[in-house]
Design an enzyme around this catalytic site. Structure first.
Site, PDB file in Angstrom:
ATOM      1  N   CYS A   2      38.422-104.213 -11.502  1.00 37.71           N
ATOM      2  CA  CYS A   2      39.629-104.875 -11.015  1.00 37.71           C
ATOM      3  C   CYS A   2      40.169-105.716 -12.162  1.00 37.71           C
ATOM      4  O   CYS A   2      39.536-105.817 -13.207  1.00 37.71           O
ATOM      5  CB  CYS A   2      39.323-105.802  -9.851  1.00 37.71           C
ATOM      6  SG  CYS A   2      38.475-105.004  -8.482  1.00 37.71           S
ATOM      7  N   ARG A  27      43.701-101.492 -14.547  1.00 33.92           N
ATOM      8  CA  ARG A  27      42.317-101.701 -14.113  1.00 33.92           C
ATOM      9  C   ARG A  27      42.121-101.512 -12.610  1.00 33.92           C
ATOM     10  O   ARG A  27      40.998-101.528 -12.112  1.00 33.92           O
ATOM     11  CB  ARG A  27      41.858-103.125 -14.464  1.00 33.92           C
ATOM     12  CG  ARG A  27      41.917-103.457 -15.923  1.00 33.92           C
ATOM     13  CD  ARG A  27      41.530-104.904 -16.149  1.00 33.92           C
ATOM     14  NE  ARG A  27      40.135-105.112 -15.847  1.00 33.92           N
ATOM     15  CZ  ARG A  27      39.145-105.021 -16.719  1.00 33.92           C
ATOM     16  NH1 ARG A  27      39.403-104.731 -17.972  1.00 33.92           N
ATOM     17  NH2 ARG A  27      37.903-105.219 -16.360  1.00 33.92           N
ATOM     18  N   TRP A  82      40.757-102.745  -7.376  1.00 36.65           N
ATOM     19  CA  TRP A  82      40.285-101.366  -7.297  1.00 36.65           C
ATOM     20  C   TRP A  82      39.149-101.442  -6.284  1.00 36.65           C
ATOM     21  O   TRP A  82      38.061-101.929  -6.591  1.00 36.65           O
ATOM     22  CB  TRP A  82      39.787-100.908  -8.669  1.00 36.65           C
ATOM     23  CG  TRP A  82      39.139 -99.570  -8.678  1.00 36.65           C
ATOM     24  CD1 TRP A  82      37.802 -99.314  -8.601  1.00 36.65           C
ATOM     25  CD2 TRP A  82      39.782 -98.301  -8.790  1.00 36.65           C
ATOM     26  NE1 TRP A  82      37.585 -97.955  -8.650  1.00 36.65           N
ATOM     27  CE2 TRP A  82      38.770 -97.315  -8.769  1.00 36.65           C
ATOM     28  CE3 TRP A  82      41.115 -97.893  -8.894  1.00 36.65           C
ATOM     29  CZ2 TRP A  82      39.059 -95.953  -8.862  1.00 36.65           C
ATOM     30  CZ3 TRP A  82      41.385 -96.544  -8.984  1.00 36.65           C
ATOM     31  CH2 TRP A  82      40.376 -95.595  -8.975  1.00 36.65           C
ATOM     32  N   ASN A 108      35.695-109.610  -9.666  1.00 38.35           N
ATOM     33  CA  ASN A 108      35.558-108.225 -10.107  1.00 38.35           C
ATOM     34  C   ASN A 108      34.063-107.946 -10.175  1.00 38.35           C
ATOM     35  O   ASN A 108      33.315-108.755 -10.716  1.00 38.35           O
ATOM     36  CB  ASN A 108      36.224-108.090 -11.490  1.00 38.35           C
ATOM     37  CG  ASN A 108      36.050-106.720 -12.096  1.00 38.35           C
ATOM     38  OD1 ASN A 108      35.696-105.760 -11.396  1.00 38.35           O
ATOM     39  ND2 ASN A 108      36.294-106.618 -13.384  1.00 38.35           N
ATOM     40  N   GLY A 109      33.620-106.840  -9.605  1.00 37.43           N
ATOM     41  CA  GLY A 109      32.186-106.522  -9.626  1.00 37.43           C
ATOM     42  C   GLY A 109      31.693-106.223  -8.218  1.00 37.43           C
ATOM     43  O   GLY A 109      32.499-106.065  -7.289  1.00 37.43           O
ATOM     44  N   GLU A 488      30.335 -78.240 -19.226  1.00 38.39           N
ATOM     45  CA  GLU A 488      31.161 -79.441 -19.332  1.00 38.39           C
ATOM     46  C   GLU A 488      31.512 -79.726 -20.796  1.00 38.39           C
ATOM     47  O   GLU A 488      32.652 -80.083 -21.113  1.00 38.39           O
ATOM     48  CB  GLU A 488      30.422 -80.624 -18.678  1.00 38.39           C
ATOM     49  CG  GLU A 488      31.127 -81.965 -18.736  1.00 38.39           C
ATOM     50  CD  GLU A 488      32.522 -81.972 -18.127  1.00 38.39           C
ATOM     51  OE1 GLU A 488      32.941 -81.005 -17.477  1.00 38.39           O
ATOM     52  OE2 GLU A 488      33.226 -82.976 -18.360  1.00 38.39           O
ATOM     53  N   LYS A 492      35.324 -79.930 -22.216  1.00 37.46           N
ATOM     54  CA  LYS A 492      35.836 -81.110 -22.936  1.00 37.46           C
ATOM     55  C   LYS A 492      36.476 -80.679 -24.251  1.00 37.46           C
ATOM     56  O   LYS A 492      37.555 -81.123 -24.598  1.00 37.46           O
ATOM     57  CB  LYS A 492      34.721 -82.121 -23.229  1.00 37.46           C
ATOM     58  CG  LYS A 492      34.207 -82.918 -22.068  1.00 37.46           C
ATOM     59  CD  LYS A 492      35.115 -84.025 -21.585  1.00 37.46           C
ATOM     60  CE  LYS A 492      36.046 -83.562 -20.502  1.00 37.46           C
ATOM     61  NZ  LYS A 492      35.609 -83.441 -19.175  1.00 37.46           N
ATOM     62  N   GLU A 495      39.833 -78.801 -23.637  1.00 37.91           N
ATOM     63  CA  GLU A 495      40.984 -79.501 -23.083  1.00 37.91           C
ATOM     64  C   GLU A 495      41.575 -80.551 -24.010  1.00 37.91           C
ATOM     65  O   GLU A 495      42.771 -80.803 -23.937  1.00 37.91           O
ATOM     66  CB  GLU A 495      40.703 -80.076 -21.695  1.00 37.91           C
ATOM     67  CG  GLU A 495      39.753 -81.240 -21.617  1.00 37.91           C
ATOM     68  CD  GLU A 495      39.632 -81.781 -20.177  1.00 37.91           C
ATOM     69  OE1 GLU A 495      38.575 -82.312 -19.863  1.00 37.91           O
ATOM     70  OE2 GLU A 495      40.601 -81.685 -19.401  1.00 37.91           O
ATOM     71  N   HIS A 511      23.719 -59.512 -22.805  1.00 40.20           N
ATOM     72  CA  HIS A 511      24.540 -58.654 -21.956  1.00 40.20           C
ATOM     73  C   HIS A 511      25.997 -58.625 -22.396  1.00 40.20           C
ATOM     74  O   HIS A 511      26.871 -58.280 -21.603  1.00 40.20           O
ATOM     75  CB  HIS A 511      24.390 -59.103 -20.493  1.00 40.20           C
ATOM     76  CG  HIS A 511      22.960 -59.109 -20.056  1.00 40.20           C
ATOM     77  ND1 HIS A 511      22.283 -57.945 -19.751  1.00 40.20           N
ATOM     78  CD2 HIS A 511      22.063 -60.107 -19.950  1.00 40.20           C
ATOM     79  CE1 HIS A 511      21.025 -58.242 -19.442  1.00 40.20           C
ATOM     80  NE2 HIS A 511      20.863 -59.553 -19.565  1.00 40.20           N
ATOM     81  N   LYS A 610      46.283 -85.552 -14.927  1.00 40.85           N
ATOM     82  CA  LYS A 610      45.047 -86.202 -14.468  1.00 40.85           C
ATOM     83  C   LYS A 610      44.693 -85.736 -13.063  1.00 40.85           C
ATOM     84  O   LYS A 610      43.533 -85.514 -12.749  1.00 40.85           O
ATOM     85  CB  LYS A 610      45.229 -87.722 -14.503  1.00 40.85           C
ATOM     86  CG  LYS A 610      43.983 -88.518 -14.093  1.00 40.85           C
ATOM     87  CD  LYS A 610      42.859 -88.354 -15.099  1.00 40.85           C
ATOM     88  CE  LYS A 610      41.561 -88.998 -14.687  1.00 40.85           C
ATOM     89  NZ  LYS A 610      40.402 -88.418 -15.385  1.00 40.85           N
TER      90      LYS A 610
HETATM   91  O1  M6R Z   1      40.190 -85.479  -9.485  1.00 37.48           O
HETATM   92  P1  M6R Z   1      39.250 -84.311  -9.524  1.00 37.48           P
HETATM   93  O2  M6R Z   1      37.858 -84.686  -9.901  1.00 37.48           O
HETATM   94  O3  M6R Z   1      39.273 -83.530  -8.238  1.00 37.48           O
HETATM   95  O4  M6R Z   1      39.822 -83.378 -10.645  1.00 37.48           O
HETATM   96  C1  M6R Z   1      39.267 -82.114 -10.874  1.00 37.48           C
HETATM   97  C2  M6R Z   1      39.746 -81.551 -12.190  1.00 37.48           C
HETATM   98  O5  M6R Z   1      41.131 -81.422 -12.188  1.00 37.48           O
HETATM   99  C3  M6R Z   1      39.327 -82.428 -13.365  1.00 37.48           C
HETATM  100  O6  M6R Z   1      37.944 -82.597 -13.409  1.00 37.48           O
HETATM  101  C4  M6R Z   1      39.770 -81.789 -14.689  1.00 37.48           C
HETATM  102  O7  M6R Z   1      39.067 -80.615 -14.896  1.00 37.48           O
HETATM  103  C5  M6R Z   1      39.563 -82.760 -15.845  1.00 37.48           C
HETATM  104  N1  M6R Z   1      40.709 -82.777 -16.680  1.00 37.48           N
HETATM  105  C6  M6R Z   1      38.400 -82.421 -16.693  1.00 37.48           C
HETATM  106  O8  M6R Z   1      38.224 -83.293 -17.751  1.00 37.48           O
END
Ligand code: M6R
Length: 615
Positions: A2, A27, A82, A108-109, A488, A492, A495, A511, A610
């Site tokens: 927060c 925040r 938050w 906050n916490g 993952e 990363k 993207e 394969h 996002k």
């Molecule tokens: O908000 P969500 O966790 O549901 O989002 C899912 C994906 O859109 C999200 O994880 C996306 O793949 C990210 N950009 C990965 O870094």
């Protein structure tokens, strides 16, 4: 996470606090509030006025219009929330009063033992919200005998958890008390005026002179200066620093990008995720929000984890944990595929929808489909009050705090943490022994320290990224519990650096993928010490034979691994099922540094959003 701001000086506090909240909005932004101590001579009685609103700061600003008279005063505190404890409502928005309307707090916490404290305070206190913070207000009030700072100190001796807090009292129109444990606070030093805030961003318009509070410190701030103490009431000398950050850098707490800040946030927010949820004595976890009786939990004969993107990779790690620890068959489904494939579901199926934002369209649609078919549905979500959180029959918040970079990092770690806690909880209701449960929860508690060890390697990983920044394709290779980690790591890299990469289970190489191996196709392989170590070793030998460069993620102390690697990153060891909590972090750092080296916009990668709220 927060945002807190406090002001004491000779100017009108309200505009300063409102402006400060706007700087802190990143925040937390589900509700906000301002309290002003009306210390004007024209008033016969000093009192504190408070205005709160659900929604962004603009909603609060609207409510404050034409309230200049009511909110007149040169001392005040404010908060942007938050939510963690209690829904997103005006009653739960900060600041919170204690009973007598004289003492007010913004926090906050998480106060972990707030339920016990509330019980202890008993019927003498009347609570208006569902928050842990309000309990703290009453606790301070119960220790108050005219000395505000001592009351705060005494109250804090009884709390477990984390706080960054500011307190005001109508009997002390010349004082703000601030305290920190785990949630940052910085004091801003002006000319006859002082500020206190969660970070330096809201202070920069007024001063560059700051003093950062350390954990366990309390500051008593007045118009003529501030003094700092520890919880034993001993005076602590603070050094005043001159900061050169601009506002954006201050919001990022000195990091260059939100993604890097969020990577480094992980040890702290991970603790927020497990705090109060582990039972060391019984070797289990308690995730209250699950809202299922033990009998219902035992009746579950199938678990389905639905998610997208990074959340999907957390789900993949969760599958290993659920199957191994609870013995319940567990499937992972890409949310966008789930609802179109006629999933077989009945009232013994438990479906978890996993999502940082809680708004991902496909995850939400899949959840609705599972509900329609009669499953138990639960959410594992970061954003409080989001649609998935509201539409599931229960669930758990991951407490990662706002994640602003498009590339998800800390939310992933906390999702894995919560899935592990669930797996332990389900396991203990079935065949898992208390000793196994204790080993697991103990190992879970050791994770933050080990995360710190990895984060210290950031510069080393940066050099590595530099060395490999000329390549156009990467392969991430792993087996078992580390395959989700490889997936993952690969996501990363794709993207944020736009480099083509793939993740493969190492056993699948023969394969088809072996055909791609060449000196132009480096392989990042995960070969930590677990039950598949030897198998992984053989796969890496095969890769080397085809002249691909090998960057190896290996367990600390594994000297033999050197001979297989062109480059090596050592990570601390943990129990096998917990490895994603650690092994993902070097891959996040690798992708981050690579993207920076290639000059990409790390926090806002092209073509991505996002929160994906369309199909
Ligand atoms: O908000 P969500 O966790 O549901 O989002 C899912 C994906 O859109 C999200 O994880 C996306 O793949 C990210 N950009 C990965 O870094």
């Amino acid at each position: 996470m927060c945002g807190i701001i406090g002001y004491i000086g000779n100017k009108e506090a309200m505009p300063i606090l409102l402006q400060g909240l706007r700087r802190l909005e990143y925040r937390g932004y589900d509700s906000a509030g301002i309290a002003i101590l009306n210390d004007q001579e024209t008033r016969d009685k000093i009192q504190i006025q408070r205005i709160r609103a659900v929604g962004k700061i603009d909603a609060l600003a609207d409510k404050l219009k034409n309230k200049d008279k009511e909110m007149k005063g040169t001392i005040g505190i404010a908060h942007t929330r938050w939510a963690t404890h209690g829904g997103v409502t005006e009653e739960n928005a900060h600041p919170h009063f204690a009973c007598d309307g004289k003492l007010i707090i913004a926090h906050n916490g998480i106060i972990e033992n707030y339920r016990q404290l509330k019980e202890h305070l008993g019927a003498k206190h009347s609570f208006k919200s569902e928050t842990d913070t309000e309990v703290l207000a009453h606790l301070i009030e119960s220790h108050y005998d005219g000395d505000l700072r001592r009351a705060v100190e005494k109250a804090l001796m009884h709390t477990r958890g984390t706080y960054g807090l500011v307190v005001m009292h109508a009997d002390h129109p010349d004082k703000i008390v601030a305290a920190r444990l785990g949630s940052p606070l910085v004091v801003g030093i002006g000319d006859g005026e002082y500020y206190v805030a969660s970070d330096a961003a809201p202070l920069l318009a007024y001063t560059k002179k700051v003093a950062f509070l350390n954990d366990g410190e309390i500051a008593e701030i007045s118009r003529s200066g501030f003094e700092t103490f520890n919880l034993r009431d001993e005076s602590v000398t603070k050094c005043v620093e001159e900061i050169e950050w601009n506002e954006e850098k201050a919001q990022k707490q000195g990091y260059d990008d939100f993604m890097l800040k969020e990577i480094f946030d992980q040890p702290v927010v991970y603790e927020d995720a497990i705090r109060g949820r582990i039972d060391l004595e019984e070797g289990t976890a308690h995730l209250g929000g699950l809202d299922m009786s033990d009998a219902e939990m035992r009746s579950v004969n199938r678990i389905i984890l639905i998610a997208c993107g990074t959340a999907l990779h957390a789900a993949m790690a969760g599958k290993y944990a659920f199957e191994r620890l609870s013995g319940i068959p567990t499937e992972v489904d890409v949310a966008s595929e789930f609802r179109y494939r006629d999933p077989i579901i009945d009232n013994k199926t438990l479906v978890f929808a996993i999502s940082q934002s809680g708004e991902t369209f496909d995850t939400l649609a899949a959840l609705r489909e599972a509900k329609r078919k009669g499953a138990f549905t639960r959410g594992i979500v970061n954003v409080i009050g989001s649609t998935i959180a509201r539409e599931t029959d229960g669930g758990t918040y991951i407490h990662a705090g706002p994640e602003l970079a498009v590339a998800s990092t800390k939310a992933y770690t906390n999702m894995v943490a919560i899935l592990l806690l669930y797996a332990v909880q389900f396991g203990r209701l079935r065949h898992m022994t208390v000793a196994t449960g204790q080993r697991l929860v103990r190992a879970l508690m050791e994770i933050p320290e080990k995360m710190q060890v990895i984060l210290k390697k950031s510069e080393e990983i940066k050099k590595l990224a530099g060395k490999y920044s000329g390549y156009h394709d990467f392969l991430f290779l792993a087996r078992g519990i580390n395959f989700p980690v490889a997936s993952e790591g690969s996501l990363k890299l794709k993207e944020i650096s736009y480099i083509h990469s793939e993740a493969y289970p190492a056993g699948e190489m023969k394969h088809g993928v072996n055909a791609l191996l060449s000196p132009e196709f480096p392989v990042l392989a995960i070969m930590t010490k677990n039950q598949l170590y030897e198998k992984m070793r053989s796969n890496i030998e095969e890769v080397r034979a085809r002249k691909s460069k090998v960057i190896l993620l290996a367990s600390e102390g594994d000297a033999e691994a050197q001979s297989l690697a062109d480059d090596i990153i050592y990570v601390p060891q943990t129990m096998e099922l917990l490895e994603p909590l650690l092994n993902t972090i070097p891959l996040q750092l690798f992708a981050y540094h690579m993207a920076v080296i290639l000059g990409k916009d790390v926090d806002r990668p092209r073509n991505l959003a996002k929160s994906v709220t369309v199909e």
